[in-house]
Design a protein around this motif. Structure first.
Motif, PDB file in Angstrom:
ATOM      1  N   TRP A  62       1.214  -1.131   0.267  1.00 44.85           N
ATOM      2  CA  TRP A  62       0.132   0.148  -0.178  1.00 44.85           C
ATOM      3  C   TRP A  62       0.736   1.035   0.624  1.00 44.85           C
ATOM      4  N   PHE A  63       0.034   2.432  -0.875  1.00 44.84           N
ATOM      5  CA  PHE A  63       1.415   3.789  -0.940  1.00 44.84           C
ATOM      6  C   PHE A  63       0.221   4.666  -0.475  1.00 44.84           C
ATOM      7  N   VAL A  64       1.314   5.116   0.899  1.00 48.30           N
ATOM      8  CA  VAL A  64       0.356   5.788   1.237  1.00 48.30           C
ATOM      9  C   VAL A  64       0.576   7.631   0.890  1.00 48.30           C
ATOM     10  N   ILE A  65      -0.088   8.876   0.756  1.00 52.83           N
ATOM     11  CA  ILE A  65       0.533   9.348   0.109  1.00 52.83           C
ATOM     12  C   ILE A  65      -0.003  10.765   0.186  1.00 52.83           C
ATOM     13  N   GLY A  66      -1.411  10.571   1.123  1.00 48.90           N
ATOM     14  CA  GLY A  66      -2.378  11.728   1.712  1.00 48.90           C
ATOM     15  C   GLY A  66      -1.452  12.008   3.078  1.00 48.90           C
ATOM     16  N   TYR A  67      -0.717  13.403   3.198  1.00 44.69           N
ATOM     17  CA  TYR A  67      -0.053  14.229   4.003  1.00 44.69           C
ATOM     18  C   TYR A  67      -0.801  13.150   5.842  1.00 44.69           C
ATOM     19  N   ARG A  68      -2.404  13.521   5.564  1.00 45.20           N
ATOM     20  CA  ARG A  68      -3.097  13.305   7.300  1.00 45.20           C
ATOM     21  C   ARG A  68      -2.410  12.083   7.038  1.00 45.20           C
ATOM     22  N   GLU A  69      -2.637  11.073   6.096  1.00 44.67           N
ATOM     23  CA  GLU A  69      -2.877   9.644   6.663  1.00 44.67           C
ATOM     24  C   GLU A  69      -0.844   9.272   6.861  1.00 44.67           C
ATOM     25  N   VAL A  70      -0.367   9.731   5.972  1.00 42.95           N
ATOM     26  CA  VAL A  70       1.547   9.524   6.676  1.00 42.95           C
ATOM     27  C   VAL A  70       1.224   9.587   7.557  1.00 42.95           C
ATOM     28  N   HIS A  71       1.078  11.066   8.222  1.00 43.87           N
ATOM     29  CA  HIS A  71       0.817  11.687   9.711  1.00 43.87           C
ATOM     30  C   HIS A  71       0.307  10.870  10.258  1.00 43.87           C
ATOM     31  N   HIS A  72      -0.563  10.155  10.291  1.00 44.55           N
ATOM     32  CA  HIS A  72      -1.476   9.139  11.345  1.00 44.55           C
ATOM     33  C   HIS A  72      -0.772   7.467  11.016  1.00 44.55           C
ATOM     34  N   VAL A  73      -0.246   7.468  10.529  1.00 45.29           N
ATOM     35  CA  VAL A  73       0.898   6.108  10.136  1.00 45.29           C
ATOM     36  C   VAL A  73       1.770   6.229  10.898  1.00 45.29           C
ATOM     37  N   LEU A  74       2.794   7.473  11.563  1.00 42.09           N
ATOM     38  CA  LEU A  74       3.785   7.946  11.743  1.00 42.09           C
ATOM     39  C   LEU A  74       3.551   8.052  13.324  1.00 42.09           C
ATOM     40  N   SER A  75       2.105   8.765  13.752  1.00 41.91           N
ATOM     41  CA  SER A  75       1.874   8.883  14.625  1.00 41.91           C
ATOM     42  C   SER A  75       1.001   7.468  15.852  1.00 41.91           C
ATOM     43  N   HIS A  76       1.468   6.455  14.773  1.00 45.07           N
ATOM     44  CA  HIS A  76       0.494   5.705  15.880  1.00 45.07           C
ATOM     45  C   HIS A  76       1.417   3.870  15.787  1.00 45.07           C
ATOM     46  N   PRO A  77       2.535   4.086  15.653  1.00 43.59           N
ATOM     47  CA  PRO A  77       3.370   2.352  16.091  1.00 43.59           C
ATOM     48  C   PRO A  77       2.729   1.612  16.546  1.00 43.59           C
ATOM     49  N   GLU A  78       1.782   1.292  17.298  1.00 47.44           N
ATOM     50  CA  GLU A  78       1.003   0.517  17.527  1.00 47.44           C
ATOM     51  C   GLU A  78       0.652  -0.273  16.815  1.00 47.44           C
ATOM     52  N   VAL A  79       0.321   0.703  16.198  1.00 45.59           N
ATOM     53  CA  VAL A  79      -0.504  -0.477  15.088  1.00 45.59           C
ATOM     54  C   VAL A  79       0.175  -0.429  13.659  1.00 45.59           C
ATOM     55  N   PHE A  80       0.688   0.785  13.021  1.00 47.40           N
ATOM     56  CA  PHE A  80       1.761   0.668  11.818  1.00 47.40           C
ATOM     57  C   PHE A  80       2.990   0.549  12.051  1.00 47.40           C
ATOM     58  N   ALA A  81       3.420  -0.606  12.144  1.00 47.52           N
ATOM     59  CA  ALA A  81       4.891  -1.147  13.522  1.00 47.52           C
ATOM     60  C   ALA A  81       6.167  -1.260  12.874  1.00 47.52           C
ATOM     61  N   ARG A  82       7.400  -1.218  13.155  1.00 50.02           N
ATOM     62  CA  ARG A  82       8.583  -1.232  12.203  1.00 50.02           C
ATOM     63  C   ARG A  82       9.113  -2.203  12.101  1.00 50.02           C
ATOM     64  N   ASP A  83       9.136  -3.305  12.613  1.00 50.49           N
ATOM     65  CA  ASP A  83       9.531  -5.292  12.890  1.00 50.49           C
ATOM     66  C   ASP A  83       9.322  -5.690  11.599  1.00 50.49           C
ATOM     67  N   CYS A  84       9.951  -5.367  10.554  1.00 51.52           N
ATOM     68  CA  CYS A  84       9.595  -6.091   9.524  1.00 51.52           C
ATOM     69  C   CYS A  84       9.025  -7.888   9.130  1.00 51.52           C
ATOM     70  N   ARG A  85       9.274  -8.524  10.217  1.00 49.10           N
ATOM     71  CA  ARG A  85       9.124  -9.843  10.336  1.00 49.10           C
ATOM     72  C   ARG A  85       7.475 -10.187  10.291  1.00 49.10           C
ATOM     73  N   ARG A  86       6.844  -9.230  10.534  1.00 50.18           N
ATOM     74  CA  ARG A  86       5.232  -9.354  10.621  1.00 50.18           C
ATOM     75  C   ARG A  86       4.988  -8.936   9.115  1.00 50.18           C
ATOM     76  N   TRP A  87       5.392  -9.308   8.474  1.00 51.99           N
ATOM     77  CA  TRP A  87       5.086  -9.529   6.805  1.00 51.99           C
ATOM     78  C   TRP A  87       4.764 -10.397   6.877  1.00 51.99           C
ATOM     79  N   ASN A  88       3.554  -9.618   5.892  1.00 58.55           N
ATOM     80  CA  ASN A  88       2.495 -11.025   5.145  1.00 58.55           C
ATOM     81  C   ASN A  88       3.281 -12.060   4.002  1.00 58.55           C
ATOM     82  N   GLU A  89       4.122 -11.360   3.290  1.00 61.02           N
ATOM     83  CA  GLU A  89       4.376 -11.669   2.286  1.00 61.02           C
ATOM     84  C   GLU A  89       6.472 -12.411   2.222  1.00 61.02           C
ATOM     85  N   TRP A  90       6.768 -12.626   3.123  1.00 58.72           N
ATOM     86  CA  TRP A  90       8.002 -13.182   2.899  1.00 58.72           C
ATOM     87  C   TRP A  90       8.511 -14.036   2.071  1.00 58.72           C
ATOM     88  N   ASP A  91       7.212 -14.768   1.992  1.00 56.75           N
ATOM     89  CA  ASP A  91       7.630 -16.601   2.035  1.00 56.75           C
ATOM     90  C   ASP A  91       7.703 -16.343   0.244  1.00 56.75           C
TER      91      ASP A  91
END
Length: 421
Positions: A62-91
């Protein structure tokens, strides 16, 4: 928690939670080279603020291009997390995927979360905080003069290769206490890694090996440098953590600074608002640096965040483990925050160029980067006040990277000048 208002467009979502191929756009290719801002506007009109895309190799995101949406994602690390091991595409990710260096898990601050991230980021901030900005300015000016001396008498130069790329690396090398003999190979490896060129994985390993040798060197010969301070910080970093964070700081700093310098010089040589003031360039360098962060920010798009749970964002259903690419440049041009796209950005510091929130560039890294880049541009204009582009502005070639925005080369001409000192 309140989510951003839905966008006007939506997309189908496949059963696995990934954007469906029928509606996705490729987040790669030549369309990003010339005028990415126009492409971002088209995406926003067609899909809204969150766009289903595929990365190289047909990998969904997903490509997040809205200013408000980018701000929201970066403001909520508990929902939009940084640990890449969560990725559902690794296989589905091949071992030689060129973007692996950006998303493959490393024990660095980049992928840490919560208290662990605060411990690690704190060590970086503590070690940068004691950098004397006046001394840094002097070192940057001295290195700038040395680089200009190498081409001043020629009356021509290619500023990206001869100036913009080596200058921040040489400054960082001195901050790190890196032996000068290591810098050419390190620069080559970083260019290959950031551009996703063939051999990117090997190049990234080369950066890691350089930092490993540096840590061993500083264990035997500590000094008044960034690496020694990191080693002695109260965060008590392990050797693995230390090396990973040194790689992070070096790679996250050098290339963006090189492109910030190059993009600013290009702006000042092509825009009448700045070119008319070149002889007194110091007055407008700060303004040009700021405008570049809005219009041609070096870090265009950022991988990434991974959804820790199902969530709606910008009218799209984001499933657990989905990858989000942050469109920092697109957010900067969002008409909801900049209704007039051609309006000057003087004094406006709300750009997303240094990210935002818990995982933004650690303080005072943006300030130090500005000191280095401002010195680079000012010294160049002071030494070569009659500098001009050697080609038509439309012939300048941009780096073939979706992630970074910078020139491949910047040829200039000027009256042959003296050698300093």
């Amino acid at each position: 928690m309140t989510e951003p208002a839905p966008a006007t467009a939506s997309a189908d979502v496949s059963p696995g939670g990934c954007p469906a191929h029928a509606d996705v756009l490729p987040l790669y290719g030549p369309r990003f080279l010339r005028n990415p801002s126009e492409l971002y506007r088209e995406m926003r009109q067609e899909h809204g603020s969150v766009v289903p895309v595929v990365l190289e190799g047909d990998i969904p995101a997903w490509f997040v291009i809205g200013y408000r949406e980018v701000h929201h994602v970066l403001s909520h690390p508990e929902v939009f997390a940084r640990d890449c091991r969560r990725w559902n595409e690794w296989d589905n990710i091949p071992p030689d995927w060129p973007l692996r260096p950006f998303v493959g898990y490393q024990p660095s601050t980049l992928f840490a979360e919560g208290d662990e991230h605060r411990r690690r980021a704190g060590a970086i901030s503590n070690s940068l905080f004691v950098v004397d900005q006046f001394d840094l300015r002097n070192k940057s000016e001295k290195i700038a003069d040395e680089l200009i001396d190498a081409f001043a008498m020629r009356g021509e130069a290619e500023l990206m290769a001869e100036y913009a790329h080596p200058l921040p690396l040489l400054v960082l090398a001195r901050m790190f206490g890196l032996p000068e003999a290591e810098t050419p190979g390190l620069l080559r490896d970083m260019m290959t890694t950031v551009n996703g060129d063939e051999g990117a994985l090997d190049a990234y390993q080369g950066i890691c090996a350089t930092m490993e040798r540096l840590v061993a060197h500083k264990a035997e010969q500590p000094g008044a440098d960034f690496v020694t301070r990191m080693m002695n910080d109260s965060a008590d970093l392990t050797e693995e953590e230390l090396i990973a964070d040194l790689v992070l700081v070096m790679t996250a700093a050098q290339q963006p600074m090189a492109y910030w310098i190059g993009n600013t010089v290009r702006l000042m040589l092509t825009d009448d608002r700045f070119s008319l003031n070149l002889a007194g360039g110091r007055r407008s360098v700060g303004q040009a640096l700021n405008e570049v962060l809005w219009e041609d920010t070096p870090t265009q798009n950022y991988l990434g965040r991974w959804a820790a749970r199902p969530v709606h964002l910008g009218g799209q259903q984001i499933n657990t483990g989905d990858l989000l690419v942050l469109g920092l440049a697109a957010a900067n041009s969002d008409p909801r925050v900049r209704p007039a796209a051609d309006a000057p950005a003087v004094g406006n510091q709300a750009m997303m160029s240094f990210s935002y929130g818990e995982h933004r560039c650690p303080f005072p890294a943006p300030e130090l980067a500005e000191v280095i880049c401002e010195a680079a541009v000012e010294v160049l204009l002071d030494r070569l006040p009659d500098v001009l582009l050697a080609v038509d502005p439309g012939d300048l070639e941009w780096s073939p990277s979706v992630w970074m925005r910078g020139l491949v080369d910047l040829p200039v001409r000027f009256a042959p000048s003296y050698v300093s000192g």
